[in-house]
Design an enzyme around this catalytic site. Structure first.
Site, PDB file in Angstrom:
ATOM      1  N   GLU A 192       0.713  -1.296  -0.003  1.00  0.00           N
ATOM      2  CA  GLU A 192       0.066  -0.076  -0.094  1.00  0.00           C
ATOM      3  C   GLU A 192       0.822   1.330   0.077  1.00  0.00           C
ATOM      4  O   GLU A 192       0.799   1.924  -0.956  1.00  0.00           O
ATOM      5  CB  GLU A 192      -0.856   0.138   1.257  1.00  0.00           C
ATOM      6  CG  GLU A 192      -2.084  -1.015   1.023  1.00  0.00           C
ATOM      7  CD  GLU A 192      -3.033  -0.917   2.359  1.00  0.00           C
ATOM      8  OE1 GLU A 192      -3.793  -1.758   2.452  1.00  0.00           O
ATOM      9  OE2 GLU A 192      -2.677  -0.359   3.452  1.00  0.00           O
ATOM     10  N   GLY A 275       5.586  -7.426   8.861  1.00  0.00           N
ATOM     11  CA  GLY A 275       4.639  -8.038   9.810  1.00  0.00           C
ATOM     12  C   GLY A 275       4.624  -7.133  11.063  1.00  0.00           C
ATOM     13  O   GLY A 275       5.326  -6.066  11.207  1.00  0.00           O
ATOM     14  N   ARG A 276       3.879  -7.522  12.036  1.00  0.00           N
ATOM     15  CA  ARG A 276       3.637  -6.862  13.294  1.00  0.00           C
ATOM     16  C   ARG A 276       3.769  -7.774  14.395  1.00  0.00           C
ATOM     17  O   ARG A 276       3.564  -9.186  14.503  1.00  0.00           O
ATOM     18  CB  ARG A 276       2.318  -6.248  13.313  1.00  0.00           C
ATOM     19  CG  ARG A 276       2.115  -5.238  12.056  1.00  0.00           C
ATOM     20  CD  ARG A 276       0.903  -4.467  12.191  1.00  0.00           C
ATOM     21  NE  ARG A 276       0.890  -3.585  13.542  1.00  0.00           N
ATOM     22  CZ  ARG A 276       1.425  -2.341  13.725  1.00  0.00           C
ATOM     23  NH1 ARG A 276       1.944  -1.736  12.493  1.00  0.00           N
ATOM     24  NH2 ARG A 276       1.178  -1.655  14.665  1.00  0.00           N
ATOM     25  N   HIS A 448     -28.392   1.735 -11.767  1.00  0.00           N
ATOM     26  CA  HIS A 448     -27.563   1.879 -12.868  1.00  0.00           C
ATOM     27  C   HIS A 448     -27.413   3.301 -13.197  1.00  0.00           C
ATOM     28  O   HIS A 448     -28.156   4.075 -13.247  1.00  0.00           O
ATOM     29  CB  HIS A 448     -28.354   1.181 -14.009  1.00  0.00           C
ATOM     30  CG  HIS A 448     -27.618   1.254 -15.353  1.00  0.00           C
ATOM     31  ND1 HIS A 448     -26.507   0.590 -15.545  1.00  0.00           N
ATOM     32  CD2 HIS A 448     -27.785   1.856 -16.443  1.00  0.00           C
ATOM     33  CE1 HIS A 448     -26.073   0.705 -16.911  1.00  0.00           C
ATOM     34  NE2 HIS A 448     -26.661   1.698 -17.168  1.00  0.00           N
TER      35      HIS A 448
END
Length: 473
Positions: A192, A275-276, A448
């Site tokens: 991200e 990672g954490r 739509h």
């Protein structure tokens, strides 16, 4: 000065004020409990201050900047220079954070939750010592909810220095757009932020130790993201095992073994995102006998209760998927169970979202998982290329895929990659939670032109009568 020789008695003590802690505090207060919440840092926790919200603010800004520069095919030609004012961007990001953390404070006060600042340490099974720089106070509680979250994991061979070798926390506060950014770790956080900085103008290199980005994610989804990264000029190096790194002035050099060959990568900054780890090591849990697993996560039952009956744990510190919305969900279960309600955790429709480009979202079972659980799955995939709204947005890469039970047509799961996948997944989560069938979705009138029509079309494909794609025989 040390004060507070006498314990202050409270009913419910919540340790940690992130999306798990503050939700637990509010829900417990709604149920008539008298609640005190303590946090050593800031209301809102990592999510609001150093994670979900600030990262999405930067991602949104980067997306807008990228579109401003890259919309010539829509007839939008920029003749002047479009510049990134990074200090101004960070200032705006911080304003978003401040609005939300201020809102959390007002919500807690509005529910008569007492807010305490300080660091908590268990001194007994019913007592916690809360310390600040110049004082400490013992609190005696009836029930306690631990919601201390997690922090970025560090590589011993590439330790954070906060200046050139960064965790996600520092990467969210850079005062300049790096010319060259090395990202160690191709999971969702590295992907991200790496994508965002690439859109802001950085030359980004992502080093991932496995064979593909986003390990554990459906390859059909990640292929779309990898293709877009190439268009953005991002270099992705898989099977890259980092051996170490060093800072030389304004540069950082990372060494990695890539398919048996040693290679060197140089950048202005290196984001380490591998990672954490849970924030459970400085709470004194060993003194009161709360059980942890081998990685330091707190063990809980299906009501978020630890092995110490009146102590509960929720969110990242309790393991499982490290998601803010999972923490908030568990918070409500813990508060209700603690107050005598029969609430239990059920993750069958947990949404997973990655704010990549295009976005990825999934929930429930994949086709392979459905087979493994004894279902005969029916699968229908509808491409955004056949959706009018996606085409009119000039953002039509990707698809919506629904997995259902062939016999009953009950929706079992979905995988989405494409525009606003993070929002679209909610309809499928609701369908699974309600035990809905593909026919239920197909019979629901969708406006739509909108992106949710892709969900309706995929559901119609399960039934064999989709209109805007050729149905499988």
């Amino acid at each position: 000065m040390v004060v507070g020789d006498f314990a202050k008695e409270v009913d419910v003590l919540v340790i940690g004020a992130g999306p798990g802690g503050y939700v637990a505090a509010i829900r417990a207060a709604q149920l008539g409990r008298k609640v005190t919440i303590v946090d050593k840092d800031a209301l809102g926790g990592v999510c609001l201050n150093r994670g979900c919200i600030p990262s999405k603010a930067i991602i949104s800004a980067a997306e807008r900047y990228h579109h401003m520069k890259d919309s010539a095919d829509m007839g939008l030609e920029v003749t002047g220079e479009v510049r990134v004012n990074m200090p101004k961007l960070i200032e705006w990001k911080n304003s978003v954070v401040n609005k939300l953390t201020g809102g959390v404070k007002q919500l807690l006060k509005g529910n008569n939750v007492e807010i305490v600042s300080g660091e908590a340490y268990f001194s007994g099974t019913n007592t916690v010592r809360i310390s600040t720089e110049d004082s400490s106070q013992t609190y005696q509680f009836n029930d306690c909810i631990i919601a201390t979250g997690s922090r970025p994991a560090e590589l011993p061979i590439l330790r954070f220095d906060g200046k050139r070798i960064l965790s996600s926390t520092e990467a969210l506060n850079l005062k300049e757009v790096p010319n060259r950014l090395i990202v160690v770790g191709g999971g969702y956080i590295g992907l991200e932020l790496g994508t965002a900085y690439a859109k802001l103008g950085s030359q980004v290199t992502i080093l991932e130790g496995t064979k593909s980005l986003l390990p554990g994610t459906d390859p059909a989804l990640t292929r779309m993201v990898t293709r877009r990264l190439k268009k953005l000029g991002v270099t992705v190096v898989t099977e890259a095992f980092v051996q170490g790194g060093e800072v030389n002035g304004d540069e950082v050099t990372v060494k990695a073994e890539v398919k048996g060959e040693e290679k060197t990568f140089t950048g202005d900054y290196c984001l380490v995102s591998v990672g954490r780890k849970p924030n459970t090591d400085e709470l004194g849990l060993d003194l009161i006998g709360v059980e942890l697993d081998e990685r330091g996560f707190i063990k809980i039952d299906n009501q978020c209760r630890t092995n110490v009956e009146h102590i509960y744990a929720i969110g990242d510190c309790a393991g499982g998927a490290l998601l803010a919305h999972k923490a908030s969900y568990e918070a409500k279960v813990a508060a209700e169970a603690m107050s005598g309600h029969p609430s239990v955790i059920d993750y069958q429709a947990m949404p997973f979202v990655i704010f990549s480009d295009p976005e990825i979202a999934y929930t429930g079972l994949t086709e392979e998982q459905a087979k493994a659980e004894g279902y005969t799955p029916a699968v229908s995939r509808f491409a955004f290329q056949a959706n009018g709204r996606a085409l009119s947005m000039n953002n039509a890469d990707g698809f919506v895929q629904i997995v259902a039970d062939q016999e009953t047509k009950r929706v079992l799961g979905a995988q989405i990659v494409g525009p606003e996948a993070s929002s679209l997944i909610s309809e499928i989560v609701l369908a699974i939670e309600m035990g809905a069938t593909a026919e239920d979705i197909a019979l629901t009138i969708h406006a739509h032109p909108t992106l949710p029509e892709t969900v309706m079309e995929a559901a119609e494909g399960i039934l064999g009568h989709a209109i805007h794609m050729v149905n499988k025989k």
